[in-house]
Write an enzyme that holds these catalytic residues in place. Structure first.
Site, mmCIF file in Angstrom:
data_model
loop_
_atom_site.group_PDB
_atom_site.id
_atom_site.type_symbol
_atom_site.label_atom_id
_atom_site.label_comp_id
_atom_site.label_asym_id
_atom_site.label_seq_id
_atom_site.Cartn_x
_atom_site.Cartn_y
_atom_site.Cartn_z
ATOM 1 N N ARG A 148 0.838 -1.199 0.000
ATOM 2 C CA ARG A 148 0.000 0.000 0.000
ATOM 3 C C ARG A 148 0.871 1.247 0.000
ATOM 4 O O ARG A 148 0.573 2.229 -0.658
ATOM 5 C CB ARG A 148 -0.886 -0.020 1.245
ATOM 6 C CG ARG A 148 -1.729 1.215 1.451
ATOM 7 C CD ARG A 148 -2.605 1.071 2.691
ATOM 8 N NE ARG A 148 -3.652 0.097 2.515
ATOM 9 C CZ ARG A 148 -3.890 -0.925 3.343
ATOM 10 N NH1 ARG A 148 -3.168 -1.100 4.417
ATOM 11 N NH2 ARG A 148 -4.874 -1.756 3.098
ATOM 12 N N ARG A 201 7.357 0.193 1.858
ATOM 13 C CA ARG A 201 7.256 -1.005 2.703
ATOM 14 C C ARG A 201 6.114 -1.890 2.235
ATOM 15 O O ARG A 201 5.098 -1.392 1.747
ATOM 16 C CB ARG A 201 7.092 -0.631 4.176
ATOM 17 C CG ARG A 201 5.921 0.291 4.495
ATOM 18 C CD ARG A 201 6.274 1.137 5.713
ATOM 19 N NE ARG A 201 5.155 1.903 6.256
ATOM 20 C CZ ARG A 201 4.759 3.092 5.798
ATOM 21 N NH1 ARG A 201 5.333 3.634 4.729
ATOM 22 N NH2 ARG A 201 3.774 3.730 6.395
ATOM 23 N N CYS A 224 -3.044 -18.148 13.693
ATOM 24 C CA CYS A 224 -2.516 -17.499 14.894
ATOM 25 C C CYS A 224 -2.649 -18.463 16.061
ATOM 26 O O CYS A 224 -3.532 -19.315 16.053
ATOM 27 C CB CYS A 224 -3.313 -16.239 15.237
ATOM 28 S SG CYS A 224 -3.178 -14.973 13.980
ATOM 29 N N CYS A 283 -8.040 -13.385 18.246
ATOM 30 C CA CYS A 283 -8.601 -12.220 18.917
ATOM 31 C C CYS A 283 -9.975 -11.974 18.326
ATOM 32 O O CYS A 283 -10.135 -11.962 17.100
ATOM 33 C CB CYS A 283 -7.708 -11.005 18.677
ATOM 34 S SG CYS A 283 -5.972 -11.353 19.018
ATOM 35 N N CYS A 325 -10.327 -9.197 15.644
ATOM 36 C CA CYS A 325 -9.300 -9.171 14.602
ATOM 37 C C CYS A 325 -9.804 -8.580 13.288
ATOM 38 O O CYS A 325 -10.867 -8.927 12.799
ATOM 39 C CB CYS A 325 -8.801 -10.588 14.347
ATOM 40 S SG CYS A 325 -7.639 -10.673 12.969
ATOM 41 N N ARG A 345 -8.431 -9.135 10.428
ATOM 42 C CA ARG A 345 -8.280 -10.102 9.335
ATOM 43 C C ARG A 345 -9.053 -11.379 9.629
ATOM 44 O O ARG A 345 -8.751 -12.446 9.099
ATOM 45 C CB ARG A 345 -6.800 -10.454 9.128
ATOM 46 C CG ARG A 345 -6.004 -9.340 8.527
ATOM 47 C CD ARG A 345 -4.851 -9.829 7.675
ATOM 48 N NE ARG A 345 -4.143 -8.663 7.178
ATOM 49 C CZ ARG A 345 -3.012 -8.199 7.687
ATOM 50 N NH1 ARG A 345 -2.400 -8.834 8.662
ATOM 51 N NH2 ARG A 345 -2.475 -7.099 7.208
ATOM 52 N N ASP A 381 -11.000 -1.526 13.728
ATOM 53 C CA ASP A 381 -11.386 -1.579 12.311
ATOM 54 C C ASP A 381 -12.813 -2.114 12.161
ATOM 55 O O ASP A 381 -13.340 -2.757 13.060
ATOM 56 C CB ASP A 381 -10.407 -2.474 11.551
ATOM 57 C CG ASP A 381 -9.018 -1.866 11.482
ATOM 58 O OD1 ASP A 381 -8.928 -0.650 11.217
ATOM 59 O OD2 ASP A 381 -8.030 -2.594 11.710
ATOM 60 N N ASP A 384 -7.084 3.146 10.443
ATOM 61 C CA ASP A 384 -6.813 2.598 9.122
ATOM 62 C C ASP A 384 -8.079 2.816 8.311
ATOM 63 O O ASP A 384 -9.125 2.246 8.612
ATOM 64 C CB ASP A 384 -6.448 1.106 9.230
ATOM 65 C CG ASP A 384 -5.374 0.735 8.226
ATOM 66 O OD1 ASP A 384 -5.480 1.170 7.065
ATOM 67 O OD2 ASP A 384 -4.443 0.006 8.600
ATOM 68 N N LYS A 403 -3.280 4.331 6.753
ATOM 69 C CA LYS A 403 -3.436 4.758 8.143
ATOM 70 C C LYS A 403 -3.303 6.268 8.264
ATOM 71 O O LYS A 403 -2.490 6.869 7.564
ATOM 72 C CB LYS A 403 -2.355 4.111 9.007
ATOM 73 C CG LYS A 403 -2.478 2.603 9.116
ATOM 74 C CD LYS A 403 -1.374 2.041 10.013
ATOM 75 C CE LYS A 403 -1.430 0.550 10.097
ATOM 76 N NZ LYS A 403 -1.054 -0.122 8.835
HETATM 77 C C1 LIG Z 1 -0.041 -0.881 8.678
HETATM 78 C C2 LIG Z 1 0.611 -1.212 7.432
HETATM 79 C C3 LIG Z 1 1.993 -1.013 7.273
HETATM 80 C C4 LIG Z 1 2.883 -0.498 8.385
HETATM 81 O O1 LIG Z 1 2.634 0.852 8.626
HETATM 82 P P1 LIG Z 1 3.628 1.683 9.582
HETATM 83 O O2 LIG Z 1 2.978 3.023 9.647
HETATM 84 O O3 LIG Z 1 4.960 1.717 8.909
HETATM 85 O O4 LIG Z 1 3.685 0.981 10.897
HETATM 86 C C5 LIG Z 1 2.556 -1.304 6.064
HETATM 87 N N1 LIG Z 1 1.812 -1.766 5.027
HETATM 88 C C6 LIG Z 1 0.494 -1.960 5.145
HETATM 89 C C7 LIG Z 1 -0.260 -2.472 3.970
HETATM 90 C C8 LIG Z 1 -0.162 -1.696 6.352
HETATM 91 O O5 LIG Z 1 -1.478 -1.909 6.460
HETATM 92 S S1 SF4 Z 2 -5.348 -9.575 15.784
HETATM 93 FE FE1 SF4 Z 2 -5.802 -11.190 14.270
HETATM 94 S S2 SF4 Z 2 -3.869 -11.511 13.197
HETATM 95 FE FE2 SF4 Z 2 -3.383 -10.464 15.122
HETATM 96 S S3 SF4 Z 2 -2.966 -12.106 16.607
HETATM 97 FE FE3 SF4 Z 2 -5.105 -11.571 16.820
HETATM 98 S S4 SF4 Z 2 -6.164 -13.030 15.489
HETATM 99 FE FE4 SF4 Z 2 -4.019 -13.029 14.854
#
Ligand SMILES: *Cc1c(COP(=O)(O)O)cnc(C)c1O
Ligand code: SF4
Length: 355
Positions: A90, A94, A103, A107, A110, A112, A271, A308, A315
């Site tokens: 994104r 990075r 996992c 959680c 979560c 995801r 989220d 986010d 973010k």
């Molecule tokens: C959260 C996230 C990151 C890391 O973001 P930082 O601000 O560097 O901690 C990198 N890539 C994606 C797709 C993310 O969702």
């Molecule tokens: S938030 Fe989601 S991805 Fe992170 S440890 Fe918990 S279950 Fe796993």
């Protein structure tokens, strides 16, 4: 591998006394969203406390069946930024590498949760080599973030293979690992594991934790092993109703992190994952909590409050503002809440001296 309560998870939770009954509603929850808890977290739950902050994070609840219209299958828009399976790219410098979608704990909030806990969930050898090829071909990627799921669910051998491949890509300069394992399964942080992190790339570990009570003596020791080996640790937490949404619980979480040499990095706004509305806190309340921490707690204890954005926009910091610009300059609030006007001399055009 941690000995998680995964198969027949609900019945096990009942047997262990942290869930009164596996009702049909709870079975419906578990059919949609994976359930698992580690022995370390299980041992922390006080079954007599109906508001236990550890139980609330991992024990399923029928509230998860209430799905709001604005909740989404892909809450932060990862899909549109996923050029190949396992990679989310994104931000230019990075990229996330999601090695597996499992996992040691699941959680309940979560972001995801839709992707996690299915039978396989590990990136196939072919998908992994395509993901690494993508990273190799994109020379703007400066940092790779191993995430998932939790990458520490993988064996040392598999992790070590991937890490050495990343070490061989010259344009990558930093490796980051997002994990919950040092607190939920501290024994996983062995000296053998730590030794596979050594290489050309500096490694940062970003710990996910949400309550001071997660820091058992074993958890503290596992973090100390990483940090003593020269690996800096930062944290990310989620602001969660009933778990850490009071000044006292947030203060104690942030102080505990810093006492363990872990720098609080982000406090995430919840989220819009399906069935998680009972955990969300209004942004105004989140800002108020952070405002109350400013000045009262050491600067080391201050995380950045982050949202986010749905739709994949990334973010954004949404913390409280302490400076407002007006016609006369700036109005800046001190940590007692008193406002002071401040003249920004650098912004005033310099007077030209008469010749
Ligand atoms: C959260 C996230 C990151 C890391 O973001 P930082 O601000 O560097 O901690 C990198 N890539 C994606 C797709 C993310 O969702
Ligand atoms: S938030 Fe989601 S991805 Fe992170 S440890 Fe918990 S279950 Fe796993």
């Amino acid at each position: 591998m941690p000995k998680s309560v995964s198969a027949h998870a609900l019945d096990t939770l009942v047997t262990l006394g942290v869930l009164p009954k596996a009702t049909p509603e709870l079975r419906a929850v578990a059919a949609q969203f994976a359930v698992s808890i580690t022995p370390a977290m299980l041992a922390l739950i006080n079954p007599a406390d109906s508001d236990d902050p550890i139980a609330a994070q991992f024990v399923p609840s029928i509230d998860e069946l209430s799905v709001r219209e604005d909740e989404r299958l892909d809450p932060i828009g990862d899909d549109i930024h996923s050029p190949v399976t396992g990679v989310v790219h994104r931000y230019p410098d990075r990229a996330l590498l999601k090695l597996l979608l499992r996992c040691p704990v699941y959680c309940r909030f979560c972001f995801r949760r839709e992707q996690l806990g299915h039978d396989e969930g590990m990136l196939s050898a072919e998908a992994l080599s395509q993901a690494l090829a993508y990273i190799k071909n994109h020379t703007e990627i400066w940092e790779v973030i191993l995430t998932g799921g939790d990458p520490l669910m993988l064996s040392d051998r598999r992790l070590s293979e991937t890490i050495s491949q990343l070490n061989n890509i010259d344009h990558i300069k930093v490796l980051r690992i997002h994990t919950r394992v040092p607190v939920v399964d501290p024994e996983r942080i062995t000296h053998e594991f730590i030794s596979i992190l050594r290489g050309r790339l500096p490694v940062y570990v970003l710990l996910h934790c949400n309550h001071a009570r997660e820091f058992t003596p074993d958890a503290r020791a596992s973090c100390a092993r990483l940090i003593d080996a020269g690996i800096p640790m930062l944290s990310q937490s989620v602001l969660l109703r009933g778990i850490n949404d009071t000044p006292e619980s947030l203060e104690s979480l942030m102080r505990t992190l810093v006492e363990n040499r872990i720098k609080p990095h982000y406090l995430h706004h919840g989220d819009l994952a399906r069935g998680t509305s009972h955990f969300r806190v209004p942004i105004a309340k989140g800002q108020e909590l952070l405002r109350s921490m400013r000045g009262k707690l050491s600067g080391l204890c201050q995380p950045t409050y982050m949202l986010d954005l749905p739709g994949g926009y990334g973010k954004a910091p949404i913390g409280p503002q302490f400076a407002i610009e007006n016609d006369d300059g700036w109005l800046v609030e001190d940590f007692h809440g008193h406002k002071h006007s401040y003249t920004d001399v650098a912004a005033i055009s310099p007077k030209v001296k008469d010749a």
